[in-house]
Design an enzyme around this catalytic site. Sequence first.
Site, PDB file in Angstrom:
ATOM      1  CB  CYS A 271      -0.923   0.003   1.212  1.00  0.00           C
ATOM      2  SG  CYS A 271      -2.102  -1.350   1.179  1.00  0.00           S
TER       3      CYS A 271
HETATM    4  N1  LIG Z   1      -2.898  -6.184   1.690  1.00  0.00           N
HETATM    5  C1  LIG Z   1      -3.388  -5.170   2.362  1.00  0.00           C
HETATM    6  O1  LIG Z   1      -3.106  -5.009   3.538  1.00  0.00           O
HETATM    7  C2  LIG Z   1      -4.334  -4.153   1.711  1.00  0.00           C
HETATM    8  C3  LIG Z   1      -4.980  -3.230   2.544  1.00  0.00           C
HETATM    9  C4  LIG Z   1      -5.874  -2.330   1.983  1.00  0.00           C
HETATM   10  C5  LIG Z   1      -6.103  -2.343   0.595  1.00  0.00           C
HETATM   11  N2  LIG Z   1      -5.439  -3.236  -0.203  1.00  0.00           N
HETATM   12  C6  LIG Z   1      -5.761  -3.223  -1.628  1.00  0.00           C
HETATM   13  O2  LIG Z   1      -6.614  -4.325  -1.928  1.00  0.00           O
HETATM   14  C7  LIG Z   1      -6.339  -4.840  -3.236  1.00  0.00           C
HETATM   15  C8  LIG Z   1      -5.975  -6.319  -3.149  1.00  0.00           C
HETATM   16  O3  LIG Z   1      -4.793  -6.449  -2.365  1.00  0.00           O
HETATM   17  P1  LIG Z   1      -4.323  -7.840  -1.740  1.00  0.00           P
HETATM   18  O4  LIG Z   1      -3.243  -7.490  -0.769  1.00  0.00           O
HETATM   19  O5  LIG Z   1      -5.490  -8.623  -1.256  1.00  0.00           O
HETATM   20  O6  LIG Z   1      -3.706  -8.528  -3.036  1.00  0.00           O
HETATM   21  P2  LIG Z   1      -3.268 -10.081  -3.198  1.00  0.00           P
HETATM   22  O7  LIG Z   1      -2.232 -10.086  -4.242  1.00  0.00           O
HETATM   23  O8  LIG Z   1      -3.007 -10.679  -1.853  1.00  0.00           O
HETATM   24  O9  LIG Z   1      -4.592 -10.775  -3.754  1.00  0.00           O
HETATM   25  C9  LIG Z   1      -5.157 -10.473  -4.988  1.00  0.00           C
HETATM   26  C10 LIG Z   1      -5.712 -11.740  -5.606  1.00  0.00           C
HETATM   27  O10 LIG Z   1      -6.384 -11.402  -6.820  1.00  0.00           O
HETATM   28  C11 LIG Z   1      -6.210 -12.468  -7.711  1.00  0.00           C
HETATM   29  N3  LIG Z   1      -6.544 -12.041  -9.069  1.00  0.00           N
HETATM   30  C12 LIG Z   1      -5.794 -11.376  -9.983  1.00  0.00           C
HETATM   31  N4  LIG Z   1      -6.497 -11.200 -11.120  1.00  0.00           N
HETATM   32  C13 LIG Z   1      -7.726 -11.750 -10.920  1.00  0.00           C
HETATM   33  C14 LIG Z   1      -8.891 -11.885 -11.721  1.00  0.00           C
HETATM   34  N5  LIG Z   1      -8.946 -11.410 -12.973  1.00  0.00           N
HETATM   35  N6  LIG Z   1      -9.969 -12.507 -11.185  1.00  0.00           N
HETATM   36  C15 LIG Z   1      -9.933 -13.009  -9.923  1.00  0.00           C
HETATM   37  N7  LIG Z   1      -8.838 -12.905  -9.127  1.00  0.00           N
HETATM   38  C16 LIG Z   1      -7.760 -12.290  -9.617  1.00  0.00           C
HETATM   39  C17 LIG Z   1      -4.765 -12.859  -7.505  1.00  0.00           C
HETATM   40  O11 LIG Z   1      -4.498 -14.164  -8.000  1.00  0.00           O
HETATM   41  C18 LIG Z   1      -4.662 -12.777  -5.973  1.00  0.00           C
HETATM   42  O12 LIG Z   1      -5.000 -14.003  -5.359  1.00  0.00           O
HETATM   43  C19 LIG Z   1      -5.223  -3.953  -3.790  1.00  0.00           C
HETATM   44  O13 LIG Z   1      -5.809  -2.902  -4.505  1.00  0.00           O
HETATM   45  C20 LIG Z   1      -4.566  -3.388  -2.533  1.00  0.00           C
HETATM   46  O14 LIG Z   1      -3.949  -2.151  -2.775  1.00  0.00           O
HETATM   47  C21 LIG Z   1      -4.588  -4.160   0.332  1.00  0.00           C
END
Ligand SMILES: NC(=O)c1ccc[n+]([C@@H]2O[C@H](COP(=O)([O-])OP(=O)(O)OC[C@H]3O[C@@H](n4cnc5c(N)ncnc54)[C@H](O)[C@@H]3O)[C@@H](O)[C@H]2O)c1
Length: 434
Positions: A271
């Site tokens: 982030c």
């Molecule tokens: N990790 C955190 O602490 C956090 C906190 C707040 C916001 N975010 C935001 O949330 C969002 C997701 O982050 P995350 O940390 O969960 O990411 P992550 O990489 O852990 O998970 C994302 C998942 O999406 C899947 N994916 C990719 N393309 C896809 C598709 N077309 N259809 C279905 N699944 C698909 C990936 O395989 C992966 O499993 C990002 O925008 C991030 O900035 C993350």
Amino acid sequence: MKGALLRKIEQKEAVIGVFGLGYVGLPLLLRYSSLGYRVLGFDVDSFKVDALNKGMSYIEHISSVDIQSALSNRFQATTDFSKIPELDALIMCVPTPLNKHREPDLSFVTSTMDMIVPFLRKGQVVSLESTTYPGTTEEELMPRIENANFEVGEDIYLVYSPEREDPGNPNFETQQIPKICGGQTAACLEVGKALYGAAIERVVAVSSTKAAEMTKLLENIHRAVNIGLVNEMKIVADKMGIDIHEVIDAAATKPFGFTPYYPGPGLGGHCIPIDPFYLTWKAREYGLHTRFIELAGEVNTGMPEWVTNKLVDGLNEHGKPVKGSRILVLGIAYKKNVDDMRESPSVELMEILRSKGAIVEYSDPHVPVFPKLREHCFDLSSIELNEATVAEYDAVLLATDHQKFDYELIAKKSQLLIDTRGHYRSSSDNLIKA
Ligand SMILES: NC(=O)c1ccc[n+]([C@@H]2O[C@H](COP(=O)([O-])OP(=O)(O)OC[C@H]3O[C@@H](n4cnc5c(N)ncnc54)[C@H](O)[C@@H]3O)[C@@H](O)[C@H]2O)c1
């Protein structure tokens, strides 16, 4: 149509689909499942889908037992998007990284939406949770839905609701963290509030999806800028012979108007190093420069270099060149007590030290083997810490202050110890605070 959807949500008959089963999607999915909703999890990564269907978690702080109880509550993970018509709510939690030019890479969001649209049916709510610039929902998602001949606010309800997950923080459960929600129309917002209100104790409605997108960016930019400020203060304090952590603790006794932020070896995680630049990019469209963001970015990205210079100076005091010295980096996850290595500054520290000819190894109780990363290759496993191993290294660099480390042993046995986290408050001959 709206009434029927609201009723289904209220009576827990709505089927919830979560797209992207990572750090954000998985806890949210488990929350809905624990409330009795039928939940389907969609991901393009078949490894994750298979693991979940076998009741196995791939995220350290999420227990397999919770996945197994979701499975017994009709949860199913799938790569098959043709199941979308079964859903009443679609929640997108896919990655939003930067590309190699440090510009927003929305391809995961747009490709997920492109895969969803052929299966949409009237009466569904679509929510985007991925962090992104203001205008994404309106400019990227809404036209895709409309081009498929649905009217947003009548046929499909479209909302943006950013995630505020803090992985590894035991003080907050998903349902306790207030959730921002903005709708594309008033009807969209009403459905969004019902969807999240069913699972989260407090939903904070804002007037548009853009305002909700900007809210998330403000939160993360606020952190990035304040961390930049305190990192700069650390450099100044160091030159003046002042311990910045003593100063922060003292300032934090002020009961109003001061929020403590802590310096470190550089920004990490999915982030804070990334999200601010989503706004920088979008602001250019309006002829604006986000100067605070750029400046904080400059200070924060300079920290690994500053820390390694402190280490090199310390070795020099011991009459040792960095070239050929053995250095142990403690903690390679980007923050304490988690196994997430995304954007970890420890990797940058290891790269800099290796480029100077040091022999670099690491110890991290949460990361037993150095994973395959796109841009970094270290063929290493975590070193077990004991009196003999710690003493072997010319320098030990505390990069991430996991609770599982034996700090007394580390302080006692290190030849030279560089502390980038302010863990050690008193001074000693072998300790450099960086
Ligand atoms: N990790 C955190 O602490 C956090 C906190 C707040 C916001 N975010 C935001 O949330 C969002 C997701 O982050 P995350 O940390 O969960 O990411 P992550 O990489 O852990 O998970 C994302 C998942 O999406 C899947 N994916 C990719 N393309 C896809 C598709 N077309 N259809 C279905 N699944 C698909 C990936 O395989 C992966 O499993 C990002 O925008 C991030 O900035 C993350």
